[in-house]
Design a protein around this motif. Sequence first.
Motif, PDB file in Angstrom:
ATOM      1  N   LYS A   1     -10.290  57.039  16.766  1.00 10.02           N
ATOM      2  CA  LYS A   1     -11.179  57.372  17.885  1.00 10.02           C
ATOM      3  C   LYS A   1     -10.872  56.486  19.094  1.00 10.02           C
ATOM      4  CE  LYS A   1     -16.114  57.902  18.840  1.00 10.02           C
ATOM      5  NZ  LYS A   1     -17.458  57.724  18.318  1.00 10.02           N
ATOM      6  N   GLN A   2     -10.632  55.206  18.837  1.00 16.28           N
ATOM      7  CA  GLN A   2     -10.300  54.265  19.912  1.00 16.28           C
ATOM      8  C   GLN A   2      -8.981  54.657  20.565  1.00 16.28           C
ATOM      9  OE1 GLN A   2     -12.199  51.805  21.038  1.00 16.28           O
ATOM     10  NE2 GLN A   2     -10.733  51.190  22.565  1.00 16.28           N
TER      11      GLN A   2
ATOM     12  N   GLN B   1      -9.530  57.586  22.829  1.00 19.21           N
ATOM     13  CA  GLN B   1     -10.215  57.188  24.057  1.00 19.21           C
ATOM     14  C   GLN B   1      -9.239  56.488  25.005  1.00 19.21           C
ATOM     15  OE1 GLN B   1     -13.394  57.968  24.969  1.00 19.21           O
ATOM     16  NE2 GLN B   1     -12.889  57.080  26.930  1.00 19.21           N
TER      17      GLN B   1
ATOM     18  N   LYS C   1      -7.069  59.002  26.632  1.00 15.27           N
ATOM     19  CA  LYS C   1      -7.837  59.709  27.662  1.00 15.27           C
ATOM     20  C   LYS C   1      -7.876  58.885  28.953  1.00 15.27           C
ATOM     21  CE  LYS C   1     -12.511  61.422  28.539  1.00 15.27           C
ATOM     22  NZ  LYS C   1     -13.876  61.500  28.010  1.00 15.27           N
TER      23      LYS C   1
END
Length: 145
Positions: free
Chosen positions: A94-95, A98, A101
Motif C-alpha cells: 500500500k505504501q 501511494q 501515486k
Amino acid sequence: MPRKLALGLLLVTAAAPATAEIYRWTDANGSIYFSDTPPRQVRHSSVSVKPPVTVPMGENIRQADRVRQSRAEVERLLAPGSKDRYAQAREAKKQAQQCEKYRKQLDRIQGQLRAGYSNDRGNGLRQKRRKLSQLYSRECMLDQN
C-alpha cells in the motif's frame, strides 16, 4: 453394609440396559420399531450395536488447549494493528502504491510547469509541487530508513 449392597445393586441396575439386546421389527403398516424387549407374536431380529468409542479425558483437555491456542494466535494475527508478516507485506504494498501515486502527480505537475503557464497558474502548480514533494519525502523517503 446395607449402603454398600444398595450401591452395588444400583450400579448393576444402571449397567444392565447398556448390555441389553436390541430388537427390531416392522408392523403391517411398514413402521419400524426398536425395543430392548422382544415383541410377542411378531417376527423380529436382533440388532448389534457397536460399543461407543471413548477417548481419555486427558486427551480431550489437551486437544481443547491446542484449539484455544490456535484461536488465540489467529485472533492476534488478525487484530487491528498487529504486525504479522502478511500485514506488513500489505502495508508495504500500500505504501509503495501511494509513493508511486505521488511520483506520478509530481511528474504531471512538472510537465505542466514546463509547458508554460501564467504567473498565477505557475505559482499554484509550484505550491502543489512543494506540498507533494514534502509528502513524498516524509512518507516515502524518511519511512524507508
